[in-house]
Write a protein that holds these residues in place. Sequence first.
Motif, short mmCIF file in Angstrom:
data_model
loop_
_atom_site.label_atom_id
_atom_site.label_comp_id
_atom_site.label_asym_id
_atom_site.label_seq_id
_atom_site.Cartn_x
_atom_site.Cartn_y
_atom_site.Cartn_z
N GLU A 161 0.83 -1.21 0.00
CA GLU A 161 0.00 0.00 0.00
C GLU A 161 0.87 1.26 0.00
O GLU A 161 0.57 2.24 -0.69
CB GLU A 161 -0.93 0.00 1.21
CG GLU A 161 -2.02 -1.06 1.14
CD GLU A 161 -2.79 -1.17 2.44
OE1 GLU A 161 -2.54 -0.34 3.36
OE2 GLU A 161 -3.64 -2.08 2.55
N LEU A 162 1.95 1.22 0.76
CA LEU A 162 2.86 2.36 0.79
C LEU A 162 3.47 2.59 -0.59
O LEU A 162 3.54 3.72 -1.07
CB LEU A 162 3.97 2.11 1.81
CG LEU A 162 5.10 3.14 1.86
CD1 LEU A 162 4.57 4.51 2.26
CD2 LEU A 162 6.19 2.69 2.84
N GLY A 163 3.90 1.52 -1.24
CA GLY A 163 4.51 1.65 -2.56
C GLY A 163 3.57 2.20 -3.60
O GLY A 163 4.01 2.87 -4.55
N ALA A 164 2.27 1.93 -3.42
CA ALA A 164 1.28 2.40 -4.39
C ALA A 164 0.71 3.77 -4.04
O ALA A 164 -0.04 4.35 -4.81
CB ALA A 164 0.14 1.39 -4.50
N ALA A 165 1.09 4.29 -2.86
CA ALA A 165 0.46 5.52 -2.38
C ALA A 165 0.99 6.77 -3.06
O ALA A 165 0.32 7.80 -3.06
CB ALA A 165 0.66 5.64 -0.87
N GLU A 167 3.88 8.36 -6.30
CA GLU A 167 4.86 8.13 -7.35
C GLU A 167 6.28 8.19 -6.79
O GLU A 167 7.20 7.59 -7.36
CB GLU A 167 4.70 9.17 -8.46
CG GLU A 167 3.40 9.03 -9.25
CD GLU A 167 3.32 10.03 -10.38
OE1 GLU A 167 4.28 10.81 -10.56
OE2 GLU A 167 2.30 10.01 -11.10
N GLU A 168 6.46 8.87 -5.69
CA GLU A 168 7.78 8.97 -5.07
C GLU A 168 8.30 7.60 -4.66
O GLU A 168 9.52 7.35 -4.70
CB GLU A 168 7.70 9.88 -3.84
CG GLU A 168 9.00 9.95 -3.04
CD GLU A 168 8.84 10.69 -1.72
OE1 GLU A 168 9.83 10.74 -0.96
OE2 GLU A 168 7.74 11.21 -1.44
N TYR A 169 7.39 6.71 -4.24
CA TYR A 169 7.80 5.42 -3.73
C TYR A 169 7.80 4.32 -4.78
O TYR A 169 8.37 3.25 -4.54
CB TYR A 169 6.89 5.00 -2.57
CG TYR A 169 6.82 6.02 -1.47
CD1 TYR A 169 7.97 6.66 -1.01
CD2 TYR A 169 5.60 6.36 -0.87
CE1 TYR A 169 7.91 7.61 0.00
CE2 TYR A 169 5.54 7.30 0.14
CZ TYR A 169 6.69 7.93 0.56
OH TYR A 169 6.63 8.87 1.56
N ALA A 188 17.24 2.14 -6.72
CA ALA A 188 16.45 3.34 -6.41
C ALA A 188 17.09 4.14 -5.28
O ALA A 188 17.11 5.38 -5.32
CB ALA A 188 15.02 2.93 -6.05
N LEU A 189 17.63 3.46 -4.30
CA LEU A 189 18.32 4.16 -3.22
C LEU A 189 19.53 4.92 -3.72
O LEU A 189 19.77 6.07 -3.33
CB LEU A 189 18.75 3.15 -2.15
CG LEU A 189 17.75 2.81 -1.05
CD1 LEU A 189 18.22 1.61 -0.25
CD2 LEU A 189 17.52 4.00 -0.14
N ALA A 190 20.31 4.28 -4.58
CA ALA A 190 21.50 4.93 -5.09
C ALA A 190 21.16 6.19 -5.89
O ALA A 190 21.87 7.20 -5.83
CB ALA A 190 22.29 3.96 -5.97
N GLU A 191 20.05 6.14 -6.64
CA GLU A 191 19.67 7.26 -7.49
C GLU A 191 18.92 8.35 -6.73
O GLU A 191 19.17 9.54 -6.93
CB GLU A 191 18.81 6.77 -8.64
CG GLU A 191 18.35 7.87 -9.58
CD GLU A 191 17.48 7.36 -10.71
OE1 GLU A 191 16.89 8.20 -11.43
OE2 GLU A 191 17.37 6.13 -10.87
N ARG A 192 18.03 7.95 -5.84
CA ARG A 192 17.10 8.88 -5.23
C ARG A 192 17.36 9.16 -3.76
O ARG A 192 16.85 10.14 -3.22
CB ARG A 192 15.66 8.36 -5.40
CG ARG A 192 15.23 8.24 -6.85
CD ARG A 192 13.93 7.47 -6.97
NE ARG A 192 13.49 7.40 -8.35
CZ ARG A 192 12.68 8.29 -8.92
NH1 ARG A 192 12.22 9.31 -8.20
NH2 ARG A 192 12.34 8.18 -10.18
N PRO A 194 17.31 7.75 0.43
CA PRO A 194 16.27 7.17 1.27
C PRO A 194 15.03 8.05 1.37
O PRO A 194 15.11 9.27 1.29
CB PRO A 194 16.95 7.02 2.63
CG PRO A 194 18.04 8.04 2.62
CD PRO A 194 18.50 8.14 1.19
N THR A 195 13.90 7.40 1.55
CA THR A 195 12.63 8.10 1.76
C THR A 195 12.40 8.29 3.25
O THR A 195 13.20 7.87 4.09
CB THR A 195 11.46 7.27 1.19
OG1 THR A 195 11.27 6.11 2.01
CG2 THR A 195 11.73 6.84 -0.25
N ALA A 196 11.28 8.88 3.56
CA ALA A 196 10.90 9.07 4.98
C ALA A 196 10.61 7.74 5.66
O ALA A 196 10.49 7.69 6.89
CB ALA A 196 9.68 9.97 5.06
#
Length: 236
Positions: A161-165, A167-169, A188-192, A194-196
Amino acid sequence: MPYEAPTHTVERSLRATTGARIIAGVDEVGRGAWAGPVTVCAAVTGLRRAPAGLTDSKLINPKRRTELAGELAGWVTSYALGHSSPEEIDELGMTAALRLAAVRALEALPVRPDAVILDGKHDYLGGPWQVRTVIKGDQSCVSVAAASVIAKVRRDAMMAELGAASEEYAPFAFGANAGYPSPVHKAALAERGPTAHHRLSWSYLDGLPRWRHLKKVRVSAETAAMESGGQLGFDF
């Protein structure tokens, strides 16, 4: 892969030796993830015959695991889930975060258990709970196996659900990896960065030159040792 179905042997032993009548099996999921909470389920099952195929959640294919979690939700006497957030994991360390999540699950049960069966060899829960630790309890004890399946399915659903919530994720593919290490997740971590929802005290940041400045200091040597072993995603 053949396996022996879990039994009520430990539950019966606790009843006989301690007089406990309400016994909760406790298991966790998410200890080895890089993102998302650590989740603990406490399940009270009594001594009824378990649904067919019940065992450690990691030994069950995802489709059957989801079906079984639905069966268990109506079969167990009661169950509850507790979570510790990535922020709490960073602040407290994994051992204390596990305890916090377990206490939240146990206190959310409608009736306080007389005893707790904890999967593994380390008692991260402690007093005032009466705890019996069982190595591979999620394969040998019915109540722990039930907790294992419910915890895994519920946390996987939360991460999907978090991944679909947002576009950032989406690039992190949380729906596929549930926050554990995977090639897509690492890229994705290397490019972007870490997220919250990422744990910022973990060593994966050491391998990301652009983002390692975000790493938080670990709480203790004990926590560091535990997490450096867990961060490989052994229960992915």
